[in-house]
Scaffold this active site. Sequence first.
Site, PDB file in Angstrom:
ATOM      1  N   SER A 147       0.843  -1.199   0.000  1.00 50.64           N
ATOM      2  CA  SER A 147       0.000   0.000   0.000  1.00 50.64           C
ATOM      3  C   SER A 147       0.879   1.251   0.000  1.00 50.64           C
ATOM      4  CB  SER A 147      -0.978  -0.051   1.176  1.00 50.64           C
ATOM      5  OG  SER A 147      -2.010   0.877   1.004  1.00 50.64           O
ATOM      6  N   ASP A 151      -8.330  -5.211  -4.806  1.00 48.90           N
ATOM      7  CA  ASP A 151      -7.700  -4.181  -3.979  1.00 48.90           C
ATOM      8  C   ASP A 151      -8.607  -2.975  -3.738  1.00 48.90           C
ATOM      9  OD1 ASP A 151      -5.180  -4.236  -2.731  1.00 48.90           O
ATOM     10  OD2 ASP A 151      -4.129  -4.323  -4.646  1.00 48.90           O
ATOM     11  N   HIS A 162      -7.806  -5.411  -0.322  1.00 48.44           N
ATOM     12  CA  HIS A 162      -6.589  -4.671  -0.004  1.00 48.44           C
ATOM     13  C   HIS A 162      -6.008  -5.195   1.311  1.00 48.44           C
ATOM     14  CE1 HIS A 162      -3.877  -1.367  -0.528  1.00 48.44           C
ATOM     15  NE2 HIS A 162      -4.208  -0.795   0.609  1.00 48.44           N
TER      16      HIS A 162
END
Length: 556
Positions: free
Chosen positions: A212, A337, A456
């Site tokens: 991320s 995601d 995610h």
Amino acid sequence: MMVKLGILVAVAAFLQAVSGASLGVVYTEGGMVQGENMRLGFGRYMDVFKGVPFADMPGRFEKPKRHPGWDGVLKATEYRKRCLQVNLIMTETRGSEDCLYLNIWVPHGRSVSTRLPVMVWIYGGGFLAGGSMGANFLDNYLYSGQEISDRGNVIVVTLGYRVGTLGFLSTGDSSLPGNYGLWDQQAAIAWVNRNIRSFGGDPDNITIFGESAGGASVSFQTLTPHNRGLFRRAISQSGVALCPWGVNKNPRRFAEEVALKVNCPTDEKMAGCLKMTDPVLLTMAGTLSLSSSPDNPLVENLALSPVIDGDFLPDEPYKLFHNAADIDYIAGINDMDGHVFTGLDVPSINSPLTDTPIEDVKRLLASYTKDKGKAGLENAFSTYTSNWGSNPSRETIKKTIVEIGTDYIFLVPTQTALYLHASNATTGRTYSYVFSEPNRMGGIGRPYPSWMGADHADDLQYVFGKPFTTKLGYWPRHRDVSRYMIAYWTNFAKTGDPNKGEHNVPATWPQFTSNGHQYLEINSKMDKNYVRQKLRMRYVHFWASVLPNLPTVISE
């Protein structure tokens, strides 16, 4: 006499086995440190060092400085506090300004290790939150390097860096240039390069990896000219410098909002006043609104991020890929995601019995394409609904929203970064992946829909070997995925090729090239047939070629 000698030899061997291989006290540039030694199994040991300082306590809105050092032996057995940050629901702060520490896991066999590959982890958290140890459940820290280190025979390092206002606030000029968190990461990588040999590591074989905002940070660290020669390889999971949230193009606006919240002027005295303001107030002033909608999507609110400062980032990221020409690079995404974002923007996608209006698809696309006006929206809508037919199912509409978020926020920027890396590479190799192990919360009677893929951050538990540490929480197939990921990641760290190293892998992962666009799909069912090419090419083409060539209607 011989019997006595035999007993002595046996006792010596026993003592050696009990005491095990250990580095003992390690000499670093700041002074001596001593960690904790653990026996992991027959002939397997590990030294763990927690809370080793890599820089001094940072000055407010200043680059990190070298640590002045210490006397005696520093007991490195406890994690230090994370950097000052807001809590998850943004109601209060936690952490400390004194936070530039790292943790090191060193595996040994019967003898002490030498010249091991090194993997340096950079955590995510939207540049707002996170810590070098990660979330903690019953003393089982998410970013414990133990499983990767033990299974992959690599040294793992996790580092702390400033986040939120103190890490990324910028006035867009030299008074508060920003990027302090990136400089912290860079200082930690440089420290590892200078000191890791004392811990049995190879300073010429360092891989940085992150997820991320940490994946984007890894990408920024490969692009800055300040890191030449410090590391050889990099892995970006669900985040690259080109993501729409990666660079703040108008940092001054947010800096003025923060200044007003803490009663500072917004003129030339702003920077001086902010530097004198209580750090907790500054941190709270940098919170973001979590109320989002298709017209005001969450991703547009991520205002505290790196800036083009003319120093760490001398130019737009897409113009800096020549700096990564010699770096081996893996980048990839999770197949859903975008779900964590679109689930907040359009909550109905998680409710199996509620319709999601087609209008919400249009509203979300209109937000993502707003600077191209009506033509942008019409092109986007026809691209995403071309296979809907005349009467799309409830599930089709919901999945389309997740696809739109995933493509825009993660997939297309990652594919673009891979393409730029491959086309600028000299010796550096390029690899692309999609992680698609379904989320464990999906299914009937659970919070997520049954069609749910990998959300995610779903990859983190597998990379860090959680299915092995908490066996009861996982099925055998989850241990398979974890084994595969640790094998690919640590093979890559050793050799620059995820297929070559100490571990067998279920499929040969081909390099990504500027014309082949090959990638690997990673999940528990994978075999040699999971090599694919041209990932979502039609949608990548739309976002990367069609949309940018439409006339802009709104200028910032």
